[in-house]
Every structure is written in C-alpha cells, then in structure tokens.
Scaffold this motif. Sequence first.
Motif, PDB file in Angstrom:
ATOM      1  N   TYR A   1       3.666  -7.469 -36.117  1.00  0.00           N
ATOM      2  CA  TYR A   1       4.285  -8.493 -35.279  1.00  0.00           C
ATOM      3  C   TYR A   1       5.227  -9.347 -36.127  1.00  0.00           C
ATOM      4  O   TYR A   1       5.085  -9.438 -37.348  1.00  0.00           O
ATOM      5  N   ASN A   2       6.181  -9.975 -35.444  1.00  0.00           N
ATOM      6  CA  ASN A   2       6.914 -11.105 -36.008  1.00  0.00           C
ATOM      7  C   ASN A   2       7.158 -12.097 -34.888  1.00  0.00           C
ATOM      8  O   ASN A   2       6.821 -11.834 -33.734  1.00  0.00           O
ATOM      9  N   SER A   3       7.744 -13.224 -35.193  1.00  0.00           N
ATOM     10  CA  SER A   3       7.993 -14.233 -34.162  1.00  0.00           C
ATOM     11  C   SER A   3       9.235 -15.017 -34.533  1.00  0.00           C
ATOM     12  O   SER A   3       9.757 -14.903 -35.648  1.00  0.00           O
ATOM     13  N   ALA A   4       9.709 -15.818 -33.578  1.00  0.00           N
ATOM     14  CA  ALA A   4      10.869 -16.660 -33.859  1.00  0.00           C
ATOM     15  C   ALA A   4      10.551 -17.666 -34.955  1.00  0.00           C
ATOM     16  O   ALA A   4      11.418 -18.018 -35.762  1.00  0.00           O
ATOM     17  N   ALA A   5       9.293 -18.127 -35.017  1.00  0.00           N
ATOM     18  CA  ALA A   5       8.900 -19.080 -36.053  1.00  0.00           C
ATOM     19  C   ALA A   5       8.751 -18.411 -37.411  1.00  0.00           C
ATOM     20  O   ALA A   5       9.031 -19.022 -38.446  1.00  0.00           O
TER      21      ALA A   5
END
Length: 681
Positions: free
Chosen positions: A522-526
């Motif tokens: 996973y990755n995220s905007a944060a």
Amino acid sequence: MKYRINLFLVLCMGALHLQADNLLSSISTDMKHFNTIATQTKQNEHYQPYIISTFKSKELEKLGVSNLKEALMLVPGIDMATDNTNNQIPIFRGSNPFAYGQSKLLIDGVLVNNLFFDAYSEYLSMPIDMIKRIEVIRGSGSKVDGINAYAGSINVVTYAEDFKGFESNDKLVFKYGSYDYKMGGFVKNFKTENFKTHIDFYYQKDDKKISSGPDGLSQGSLGAANTGLSQSGEAPLWLDEYSLGVNLLYKGISLKARVLQHKQGSAYGINLALPQASDRVKLPSYYAELGYAKKINDFNIDIKAGVKYDTYDSKAKLGPDDVNLSGVVFPDGAYGEHYAKQRVLYQSSYLKYNGFKKHQIAFGYRVTQEKTIEMISKLSNRATGDVALVDYTYTLPFFDKDAHRSVFAFSLEDAYDVNDKLSILYGVNYEQNSYKDAGLEPRISFVYRKDYKNIFKAIYSTSHRNPSWQEMFTKNNRARVGSTDLEPEKVASYEMAYIRNFSNDTYLQSSVFYLVNKNQIYNSAADPVYKNTAKTDIYGIELEYKGHILANDELYANYTYIDGSYTIDGTNATNNIPNVSHHLAKGYYIYNFNCALSLGTTLKYVSSKERMNTDLRPKVKPYTTLDTALNYENSHYNYTVNVSVKNIFNADVRYLSPQNTYVDDYAQERRTFLITLKKNF
C-alpha cells in the motif's frame, strides 16, 4: 422353409450386430472427439481442479455485452476498480483493490499484462465480437506454464481456436453508440490441410467525458497552497485504439502475435488535478510468441519463446494555472511528458508424461528477462515556473531508466486419477527473482465425482504477486514513490466447492473460500512510498446457477458474499475489511421468441463499500444497473442486428477513490445505448 427363415434371421441379426458395432464405434469415436475438445477448451469445467466459470460470446452478444470488461463484470466474485489515470482493474474476491497484477490476462494462452503496472486495462476494451470464449479461474491455484496468478486468471480465446466440427466463422462487425462511439472490425480464417491462419482486426474510438470533481487538489494532493485551485468539470475518458492479431499454425509450429495501439484521455489527472480535454495516455502493446508442440509416444513437448513490448506514454497538464510546486509558481500551469518503454523476453519448456498408469506428470520452467529500454522525463521549468518543457531525463527522472529484473520459475505437478470417481492434482512451484525470491509454493486439489449429478472439490494453494514496476522504480513523484526493498505479496487459499448438475446445461455451483494475504503493498497521499504494510484475511461464499425457466430461454445468476479483516503493521489494528463490496449479485435472462429474435436482460448489484479507518468519508454508495438488448439474427443472409441500452435507470455508478484524492470517488458513465451490426461469412 424353416431353414430359410432361420438363415434369414441369422443374417439379419448379424447385419444388425454389425451395424450396432459400427454405431457404437462411431459413437465412441465421436465421444472421444468431443471429450478431447472439451478438455482443450475447458468446456468440462466442472471436472477441472479449479473454481472456473466459462462464458461464450454467442450468449454475451445477445445481451449486448460490448467488450471484455463488461463480460468480466458478470463473473462471480469480480468487482471493478480504477485509479486517477483510469487504469481499470478487475478485483477478484475483494483482494487489494489498490494493487495491480493480482490477476493475469492471457489471450490464446499468451500473457498480456503490461510491465509498468502489471495490469491489462488497455485490453479490457477488447470488443466481445473478437472473442470466442472467456475462461475465468478464481483463486491462487491458477497457474499455467509458469505464469503465476495471485487472485485469479482470465484466458480469452479468440476465433483462432479451430476444431473439426467447431470451426470459426469469418465476420464483419460495426458498432455505434453513446459518446459518439464507433467501432469496426473483422475476423478472417484461412485453412489448408496443414496450415491455419487467423487474423482479427478492430478499430474503435469515442469522445467520452464524465462530470467529475472536485479533484484531488481540494484534499491537498499538491499541497495546502493549492487547495483553492481545485476544479470540477469533465474528466476526459475518451478512447482511440486499434488492434491487429495474427495466429499461424503449421503442423506443430505456431506463431501468435498482436499489435495494440491504445490511446485514452488522462481521466482524473496524473497528479490528481483535473486535466485538459486533449491530455492523453498511450499504452501500446506488442507481442510475438513462437511455439512448438509435439507428441512423442507418451510424451507431450511444449516449447515457447516470445518477446513483448509495453510503453507508458503520458502527455498532460499536471497542475492548473498558478499552481505552486515546491515554492515555485507556474502562472500558465505545469506540464509534463513521461515516457517509459519496457521489453520482456521469455522462454518456457514443459513436458508432460502419460506413461504411468493413472498419472500425468508435468514439469518445466519459464525464464523471463524484463528491462526498461527507453525513458524520457520532461517537465515545465521547475526553477522558473516557465511553461516550456525542460528535459529532466537524467537530472530528475520519473522512473529508473536502468530498471531490470530476471525471473526463473520451475513447476512440477502430477494429475493422479485414483479411480473413476476421485482425481488429485498436486504439485509445487518454485520462483527465483533477481530482487526478492518467492520460494516454494505448493498446491493440491481433489475432485470427487460421486456421480454425474454430484461433484465435490477441495483446493489448497499458495501463490504470490511480485511488486509491479511502478511500485518498485517510480521516482520524483508526489503521489507515488517506488522501493526495490518490497517483498512479494503472499496468499494461502483454501477453497471447497459442490456442483449439482440437473441436466446437460443446467447446474448449481456453490463454493466457499478463505484467503490469507500477507505483505500486501500500500501507499497513501500522506506517505507515497510503497510498503508491505498490511495483512488481510478474506472469506466468503459464491453461488452460481445456469439453466432454464422455459424451454426457449436461458437463465444465469450468481451471488457472492465477501467479508474479512485487515491488520496494519505497526498498529496491530484489526478492522472490518475496507474497500470491498460485501454483496455482489449478477445475472442475465435471454428469452428466444423464435430462432431469429431474442430479448436479453442483464442485472448487476454491487453493495456499499466501507472506507479505511482513517478515511472519514461516508461509505461508497451501492448501485444496481439493468441492461436490455434486442437481438435479431437472419440465418438466410447471415447477419445480426443488436440494439442495447445499458444502465436503463441511470444509476450513479462510482468506483472507489483513495483517501485525500477525489472526495466524491471516480464517476462512471450513466445510461448509454449501442447498436451492433454483424455479418457472418
């Protein structure tokens, strides 16, 4: 007189006995022929050591199904997701909707997943008229000739498939529909005693634009300084593509090749800023595979070698006028051109041995070499904010221009027919990778045929998904950052199925599954860096029915329930599984008024989706779509006319967006119509 009568009766009985022997011999030969074809085409899917569903294009065309994506939406357990570039992904049984490569797409046995994303969105628009049959295997045990599938595999069979008694017809196809959609194509087969040639070609385009927004800038995707520049408007989801496929077969030598030129609008924006109407992404795909198959006594040899080229080519406005990036203001907006071309070389050799009684041993290897052969990165001047493009290929690349990877896979399996009722398939896969090895992965499946009407299956399998190149090699990107330290995602799958056959064409298949997923990426905007951060347990049931209500109709229906939990590394927080529809219900009904005219209806229901626990937005809303199609087939002149309306009640269909991107998710098309004209030869 009595003697003559007895002699006459003896002669008659002998003739009848001879005819009966000939008839039985003929029936036996025919049964062998049909059984061979059923085995090769997986039409006897109920006996396969997998959970498999098969869809024939003749039924799908009656329903007005337009392309591969629409067909896959009918499969049990499959939902659809997308991203900001409209890279669409079939989701098998709720498995990580933000990851690519969880399933594999094969066209006539050739793997077509692109290397950049390990996805196949560019092939989902393949017209159904070019497809003869679609075989979908759900579960991690779906491995073919060293091709590893994590959550499932899709095999598209074109009209290159040609068996005696099941020959493919030549055809011309034309379509027109909503968003000024136009399509034209043909299928042509040539055949001599030893040589077969298949050619298919299609061209299609539309001007699809869908009202979307506010875009990701409203959520700070390009920094707090730019939230006021957020826009709403028409997302360019247009399509312009053509494809040419060629299959050649001479005795045991085959050549399979395809050219796909795929161009699409930039959708929801490379950097989550709503793009211009003309901004585009090109995803061309080219492959050629040379094969040799030979049967020598009890051995079947299958050798293949191939090359595949994929390209990611984007040209778009990356930020609106006056956007502030790292303290530099771009008065006329920020622009970029990103180009990465990859090459895959592969060779496989597999051997099947039938010399042992009740056993079929298969073993072999597949070697793959993957490499980026060209990369270009151009951006508006990052120092001055000037709109003119500057070549940052070497100073600020968006991708590792030297990216390469080698993979060696070996497999060994035994198909053991214990008796007439029980068969066991067991084996092991081993994969060695130039980055992170997957190691040994066993699988075993049991198929028990109590009788024709009752079939039981039990399957245990393990598999993995290697990180995609986007996840490993992306650089200098605010939304995603690659890492070569990623481990492969791992899954252990437990499945059981019961199939009840009511007649030759009526059955009920029920299955339960439990999936243990580790190292999910996973990755995220944060935190845009891709990491192995999650563990997900998924369980569910699938029910699938096909049959009739009346003598002149066709009914198909399925229902899937999915649930589970996920754990985020570092917090040990276990929650209800997010981003997954717990209920999927689909089906179609075809009523044949006569041999020429039919009416088809398709119904799909997708339940709501919960968000990640840090995402405070409401659930993704459920939706129900109803399609209908009127089909007229003229057998005298061999033409067909189909008129269909999709999403009759104009349901609001949206695909899930990650947190801090498009707050109202990714809007999809509403009500549309399609007219198809087909001429067979």
